[in-house]
Design a protein around this motif. Structure first.
Motif, short mmCIF file in Angstrom:
data_model
loop_
_atom_site.label_atom_id
_atom_site.label_comp_id
_atom_site.label_asym_id
_atom_site.label_seq_id
_atom_site.Cartn_x
_atom_site.Cartn_y
_atom_site.Cartn_z
N CYS A 54 0.90 -1.07 -0.11
CA CYS A 54 -0.01 0.07 -0.01
C CYS A 54 0.86 1.21 -0.01
O CYS A 54 1.99 1.16 0.80
CB CYS A 54 -0.74 -0.10 1.21
SG CYS A 54 -1.85 1.41 1.48
N LYS A 55 0.56 2.31 -1.01
CA LYS A 55 1.51 3.26 -0.84
C LYS A 55 1.03 4.27 0.24
O LYS A 55 1.82 5.24 0.56
CB LYS A 55 1.01 4.10 -2.30
CG LYS A 55 1.57 3.40 -3.52
CD LYS A 55 1.14 4.30 -4.68
CE LYS A 55 1.83 3.50 -5.77
NZ LYS A 55 1.30 4.08 -7.18
N LEU A 56 0.01 4.18 0.90
CA LEU A 56 -0.23 4.79 2.07
C LEU A 56 0.30 4.48 3.37
O LEU A 56 1.06 5.25 4.03
CB LEU A 56 -1.71 4.99 2.24
CG LEU A 56 -2.53 5.76 1.10
CD1 LEU A 56 -4.03 5.79 1.40
CD2 LEU A 56 -2.23 7.28 1.09
N CYS A 57 0.13 3.06 3.75
CA CYS A 57 0.36 2.56 5.10
C CYS A 57 1.69 1.78 4.80
O CYS A 57 2.39 1.30 5.66
CB CYS A 57 -0.49 1.74 5.62
SG CYS A 57 -0.81 0.19 4.77
N ARG A 87 -6.95 -1.93 5.38
CA ARG A 87 -6.93 -1.10 6.69
C ARG A 87 -8.00 -0.32 6.34
O ARG A 87 -7.83 0.72 5.51
CB ARG A 87 -5.40 -0.75 6.79
CG ARG A 87 -4.46 -1.70 7.16
CD ARG A 87 -3.21 -0.99 7.76
NE ARG A 87 -3.11 -0.34 8.74
CZ ARG A 87 -2.99 0.80 9.19
NH1 ARG A 87 -2.09 1.65 8.34
NH2 ARG A 87 -3.07 1.50 10.32
N ARG A 88 -8.60 -0.07 7.53
CA ARG A 88 -9.62 1.21 7.36
C ARG A 88 -9.10 2.47 7.04
O ARG A 88 -9.53 3.24 6.28
CB ARG A 88 -10.74 1.09 8.52
CG ARG A 88 -11.70 1.98 8.53
CD ARG A 88 -12.53 1.88 9.84
NE ARG A 88 -13.14 0.48 10.00
CZ ARG A 88 -14.24 0.23 9.35
NH1 ARG A 88 -14.79 1.04 8.76
NH2 ARG A 88 -14.81 -0.84 9.66
N ALA A 89 -8.00 2.89 7.60
CA ALA A 89 -7.39 4.15 7.51
C ALA A 89 -7.02 4.28 6.02
O ALA A 89 -6.70 5.65 5.63
CB ALA A 89 -6.03 4.38 8.25
N CYS A 90 -6.94 3.37 5.32
CA CYS A 90 -6.53 3.67 3.72
C CYS A 90 -7.56 3.48 2.73
O CYS A 90 -7.67 3.76 1.64
CB CYS A 90 -5.36 2.29 3.57
SG CYS A 90 -3.98 2.31 4.41
N MET A 91 -8.76 3.09 3.50
CA MET A 91 -9.79 2.88 2.19
C MET A 91 -10.32 4.02 1.76
O MET A 91 -10.51 5.07 2.54
CB MET A 91 -11.11 2.28 3.10
CG MET A 91 -10.80 0.82 3.42
SD MET A 91 -12.09 0.02 4.31
CE MET A 91 -11.43 -1.57 4.56
N ARG A 92 -10.69 4.01 0.59
CA ARG A 92 -11.62 5.27 -0.11
C ARG A 92 -10.56 6.45 -0.11
O ARG A 92 -10.98 7.67 -0.27
CB ARG A 92 -12.77 5.74 0.55
CG ARG A 92 -13.77 4.68 0.32
CD ARG A 92 -15.09 4.94 0.84
NE ARG A 92 -15.84 3.82 0.95
CZ ARG A 92 -17.15 3.89 0.71
NH1 ARG A 92 -17.57 4.86 0.36
NH2 ARG A 92 -17.80 2.85 0.74
#
Length: 96
Positions: A54-57, A87-92
């Motif tokens: 994931c590029k976010l987390c 991960r919920r923090a990365c969704m959407r």
């Protein structure tokens, strides 16, 4: 604009897949499957690990779907891999 004024649009059927027999041995990149571990088209030339993180987390993503998608009238092969972070923090959010 109403649907009557737009006219009829030609719809082209799209085949996303079809039922097959159960997979006995999960090591064939030419088989379409849901989940599990990826079967790389060229195992000796694996893509960078960045494609499945994931590029976010920065955590590993899950393989959702793998499909052999041949190119019409081509000598080349193609496999589509769809990954997702759960991960919920990365969704959407963009960037996954």
């Amino acid at each position: 604009m109403s649907s009557k004024k737009q006219g009829k649009q030609k719809q082209t059927p799209i085949l996303l897949g079809f039922p097959d027999v159960p997979i006995e041995q999960d090591n064939d990149a030419y088989v379409t499957k849901l989940g599990g571990l990826p079967n790389w088209l060229a195992p000796e030339i694996r893509p960078s690990t960045k494609v499945c993180h994931c590029k976010l987390c920065k955590r590993p993503m899950y393989l959702i779907f793998q499909s052999y998608v041949p190119l019409p009238d081509s000598i080349y092969h193609r496999v589509l891999y769809v990954w997702a972070c759960n991960r919920r923090a990365c969704m959407r959010k963009e960037g996954r």
